[in-house]
Scaffold this active site. Sequence first.
Site: not given
Length: 340
Positions: A117, A144, A147, A240, A281, A326
Amino acid sequence: MYEYATSKGGLMDLRGRDFLKLLDFSKEEIRYLLDLAIEFKKKKKNGEKHEYLKGKNIALIFEKDSTRTRCSFEVAGYDLGMGVTYLGPTGSQMGKKESIADTARVLSRMYDGIEYRGFEQSIVEDLAKYSSVPVWNGLTNEFHPTQMLADVMTIEEHFGHLEGINMVFMGDARNNVGNSLMVVSAKMGINFTVCAPKELWPSEELINECREIASLNGSCINLTEDVMEGTKNADVLYTDVWVSMGEDDSVWENRIKLLRPYQINKEVISNANERAIFLHCLPSFHDLNTKIGKDIYDKFGIPEMEVTNEVFESEHSKVFDEAENRMHTIKAVIYATMRD
């Protein structure tokens, strides 16, 4: 454990595959991962042990801090019976005293899987190039993918299907979430709308690629600057944070100016379908209970940013279902790519 037959009659096999971006995976492969996640969620809820990868070990490289991604990978690893090593922003020499290539070759001698990440997509791609074990993208500047699996799992749980769903993303659609939502929508037959200022749309190259994919799966990709036009008949409203991790604080003023009209609020929710859900997210700046939220309020006088607290706390909001998913979807990715 769960076996998945392909349309050609064989069994789905992702063993040894890297998970870097969803453009690398077919609709059928993504479906397999979602079905695996559903099975793992049932086992977790029923208290059934599923230590299918006992004796294996994974390394988690985090150049950017995280709550959901870190916890999801750690719990998924422990539930599968594995050892887990977390390497935080100062926890390894990668990129400082040791090259990405050398780091990958060292870690893959000690571990059975590696998560990354951090920053450029090229970093996780290089890790995968030099690693002899699966590498998973926990977030880069461009994509991503873990996600996205949680997002579409949450949508399917609520509506019972994915094909034909109308999803709208409001905000900076050039970021990793905006890019990846467009990709997963195209792959899974979801109609996807970018609702944002034109200067914050994804690249023309990615738009065209996703439109080609969507046309094969019976869906479409739309882009608009008009909030009421873009959110009309929406089943899913997604947003987001307005400034992503790693961006300089100096961009806040311009980003707020561009995106204030694209806040998800009561008026926007009312313009969508009656059963519309809200996704994010996370983390979210929907109140003043964070340091950044307070700082932005003191500087710009904005108590809520990308979404109002009214919407965030409403019955439309499924953000905590999404956050939980997740863990289940990441578990599916780990198992599918590492199983014997």
